[in-house]
Write an enzyme that holds these catalytic residues in place. Sequence first.
Site, PDB file in Angstrom:
ATOM      1  N   GLU A 198     -56.060  49.693  15.427  1.00  0.00           N
ATOM      2  CA  GLU A 198     -55.577  51.051  15.143  1.00  0.00           C
ATOM      3  C   GLU A 198     -56.254  52.118  15.982  1.00  0.00           C
ATOM      4  O   GLU A 198     -57.156  52.843  15.515  1.00  0.00           O
ATOM      5  CB  GLU A 198     -55.727  51.369  13.652  1.00  0.00           C
ATOM      6  CG  GLU A 198     -54.906  50.452  12.790  1.00  0.00           C
ATOM      7  CD  GLU A 198     -54.741  50.939  11.365  1.00  0.00           C
ATOM      8  OE1 GLU A 198     -55.487  51.828  10.937  1.00  0.00           O
ATOM      9  OE2 GLU A 198     -53.824  50.445  10.684  1.00  0.00           O
ATOM     10  N   GLU A 387     -50.914  43.946   9.825  1.00  0.00           N
ATOM     11  CA  GLU A 387     -51.191  44.443   8.480  1.00  0.00           C
ATOM     12  C   GLU A 387     -49.922  45.005   7.869  1.00  0.00           C
ATOM     13  O   GLU A 387     -49.154  45.703   8.547  1.00  0.00           O
ATOM     14  CB  GLU A 387     -52.224  45.589   8.475  1.00  0.00           C
ATOM     15  CG  GLU A 387     -53.640  45.179   8.744  1.00  0.00           C
ATOM     16  CD  GLU A 387     -54.604  46.359   8.724  1.00  0.00           C
ATOM     17  OE1 GLU A 387     -54.330  47.365   8.032  1.00  0.00           O
ATOM     18  OE2 GLU A 387     -55.620  46.277   9.429  1.00  0.00           O
TER      19      GLU A 387
END
Length: 481
Positions: A198, A387
């Site tokens: 991320e 995720e």
Amino acid sequence: MDRRDFLKTGMAAGGALAAGGTGMVAGVAQAAGVPQDQRFPNGFVWGCATASYQIEGAVREDGRGPSIWDTFSHTPGRVANGDTGDVACDSYHRYAEDVALLKGLGVGAYRMSIAWSRIFPEGRGKPNPKGVAYYDRVVDALLAAGITPYVTLFHWDLPQALPGGWQNRDTAKAFADYAGFMAGKLSDRVHQFMTVNELRCFTDLGHVQGIHAPGLKLDPAAANQVRHHGVLAHGLGVQAIRAHARGGARVGIADNANIYVPAIETPEHIAAAKAAMRNENAMFLTAVMEGRYIDSYLEAAGAAAPKVQAGDMAAIGSPLDFVALNIYTPTFVKADASAPGGYAQLPHLASSPRMASPWLYVGPEAGYWGVRTVSELWNPKAIYISENGCSADDVLNAAGRVDDSDRIMYLRNYLGQFRRAASEGYPLNGYFLWSLMDNFEWADGYGKRFGIHHVDFATQKRTPKLSALWYRELIRRNALV
Ligand code: GBH
């Protein structure tokens, strides 16, 4: 597929289920076969994800150096309830139990991350053999259980010792050295590596909003430089992993690009969603996939644009074996010819549904459109969902169980959209549910639970929630349930 083929595959699936033994709700599927429109592709990878600082604890053990998250969580007022990752799920000591949880689910894969400061307590320099030995033990336990490790090298726990952190260009180089070192250590057994987790979170949340470590609020030029060092770390990391891996390593990134969903599925709104995807992620995934900063980003940044050195963009654009996406919340868009880029982002509304985390708006279509827009814009060889999952206000019932039908609702809807993408031929190869178990949810501390196993943080007892039983059944059928 004609009716006869359908019946044949249906019967084959039914047979496999019968052989699989005691499912909770296997009866219906065995009688009728799993309907074609519920199935995932053969060989689809099912997994769970976690991250080092969120689960390991043992922050001062076996020579681990401090990370910026140790500093941040120990700074009063930074994390809800004063929580820290000092103990977390104590997975440093209980990893064997956690591998058993994975085995109980029947997953074929586990996405885990490595704490850089266990390997290089100072961020660089002399490696710490005890840190390496811990990940050797985890990897060996996974392999013994028939579970394939997918290793993320950086999930936010930056060694505190690195001067200037991500503001310093040298940190990107230090990351590459560390990533190459770990690839050399693990690649005899680990064949799937993700560089960083991320980009937008460890850069912007930590350096612009200041709500994550190191808690800074930098000006636009300094922020763009941090972002540049983030993508540079990824790119140099890809090169270093390839240079040091002993054969067969696949390398990708786990990014949470902002995901855009067309408000109406017509060509003009779909084009708007694709344009938004490319523009709004310009300094992150777009740079990684295209090896350049697109003009609209550089023009908007003006004098605050990042300082780029020769060779940076080629490294940043290093070809990847796969792209992995963390997908949670959608942004809806509509076509708007009068707006720059030809799209308008639609705000979430008061009645837009959300889960327990206030930011976690529910938008299962983000699953389909995330995969589709990334595929159409950049044509990656393979895509994984690194995720997806949700927080819920879990409560233990009288029997000590968590019947989290809200989480099952969330997951089933997102997985329906991932299945749609796979069935249309987009190269979606696997899915990692966040998370295996409740853990340290960054600035929310232990107050937000994302696990499909409940963790009692006082006793460290793990208990499967109803969603764990649901996920196990879905994996067993390789189909929605
Ligand atoms: C992922 O972040 C992380 O990779 C993982 O570690 C984390 O546990 C999981 O998802 C669940 O959050 O407080 O409104 O300012 C997802 C991205 C980053 C989105 C933090 C929400 C806080 C927004 N998240 N962000 S807010």
